[in-house]
Design an enzyme around this catalytic site. Sequence first.
Site, PDB file in Angstrom:
ATOM      1  N   ASP A 134      -2.818  -5.220   0.394  1.00 38.94           N
ATOM      2  CA  ASP A 134      -1.707  -4.322   0.142  1.00 38.94           C
ATOM      3  C   ASP A 134      -0.523  -4.882   0.947  1.00 38.94           C
ATOM      4  O   ASP A 134      -0.721  -5.727   1.836  1.00 38.94           O
ATOM      5  CB  ASP A 134      -2.123  -2.919   0.627  1.00 38.94           C
ATOM      6  CG  ASP A 134      -0.988  -1.928   0.562  1.00 38.94           C
ATOM      7  OD1 ASP A 134      -0.360  -1.825  -0.505  1.00 38.94           O
ATOM      8  OD2 ASP A 134      -0.712  -1.252   1.573  1.00 38.94           O
ATOM      9  N   LEU A 135       0.684  -4.454   0.666  1.00 40.57           N
ATOM     10  CA  LEU A 135       1.842  -4.999   1.390  1.00 40.57           C
ATOM     11  C   LEU A 135       2.345  -4.036   2.469  1.00 40.57           C
ATOM     12  O   LEU A 135       2.171  -4.273   3.661  1.00 40.57           O
ATOM     13  CB  LEU A 135       2.967  -5.328   0.404  1.00 40.57           C
ATOM     14  CG  LEU A 135       4.256  -5.869   1.021  1.00 40.57           C
ATOM     15  CD1 LEU A 135       4.031  -7.199   1.731  1.00 40.57           C
ATOM     16  CD2 LEU A 135       5.338  -6.025  -0.045  1.00 40.57           C
ATOM     17  N   GLY A 172       1.817   4.225  -0.308  1.00 40.15           N
ATOM     18  CA  GLY A 172       1.044   3.764  -1.461  1.00 40.15           C
ATOM     19  C   GLY A 172       1.439   4.435  -2.767  1.00 40.15           C
ATOM     20  O   GLY A 172       0.945   4.073  -3.827  1.00 40.15           O
ATOM     21  N   ASN A 197       9.376  -4.301  -5.005  1.00 42.69           N
ATOM     22  CA  ASN A 197      10.148  -5.222  -4.163  1.00 42.69           C
ATOM     23  C   ASN A 197       9.251  -6.208  -3.420  1.00 42.69           C
ATOM     24  O   ASN A 197       9.687  -6.832  -2.452  1.00 42.69           O
ATOM     25  CB  ASN A 197      10.959  -4.428  -3.137  1.00 42.69           C
ATOM     26  CG  ASN A 197      11.974  -3.503  -3.798  1.00 42.69           C
ATOM     27  OD1 ASN A 197      12.815  -3.952  -4.565  1.00 42.69           O
ATOM     28  ND2 ASN A 197      11.888  -2.216  -3.526  1.00 42.69           N
TER      29      ASN A 197
END
Length: 217
Positions: free
Chosen positions: A8-9, A45, A117
């Site tokens: 995940d970022l 999230g 993004n």
Amino acid sequence: KTKAFIFDLDGVIVDTAKYHFLAWQKLAVSLGITFTHEDNEQLKGVSRVRSLELILGLGNVEATEAQKEEWLVQKNEDYLGYINKMDDSEILPDVMKVLNFLKENNQPIILGSASKNARPILEKVNILHYFDDIVDGNDVSNAKPDPEVFLVGAKKANQTNENSIVFEDSVAGVQAANVAGMISVGIGEASVLNEAKYNFNDFTEISEEFLLELINQ
Ligand code: B16
Ligand code: MG
């Protein structure tokens, strides 16, 4: 052996939640809505559109689709203002240690993020080239806890779900990984991410032995 390592970022690689908060809060204030750090936790999230709906719900604000679209654009412009100032000092502790170890061991590294993004953020912090594939909010239509983003990621890495490992900081993300039959690694409060198969507060707690175990199991 080869596995798919899916990251995940926001909240795992970088802490962009603080910038989301500032941008959402600016919008909330302009609409007379009280929006706290605690409220912001609920947005982790969660997609941009859904986040706006949650915030409008806090203030019982109703709006037309066109108005909502305008607010979404405004929020994202503010958010990008913060993103543009990011550099590699914002990569969370020991993330590079883990990415480098996986690279040395020839493991596919995939991004699985809800953010639209994601690419510009990875570019800003100089780690775009670490990723074999990127699956983000532009590629999927179903938001976590729907597993779509991780399913696409595993497929891109040519791995089965069982052979995919997901690092996540959000409850919805951990649930998405579990639903897909993947190995979920919660990054953050274990009491919050109690559905994860493994829990760590951050990457400083993840050893090379543990990563080798994941690779070889
Ligand atoms: P954007 P992740 C998520 O990223 C964030 O946690 C969430 O707070 C945000 O609303 C969402 O991305 C959409 O982001 O507005 O940039 O498209 O944690 O899935 O990497
Ligand atoms: Mg996250």
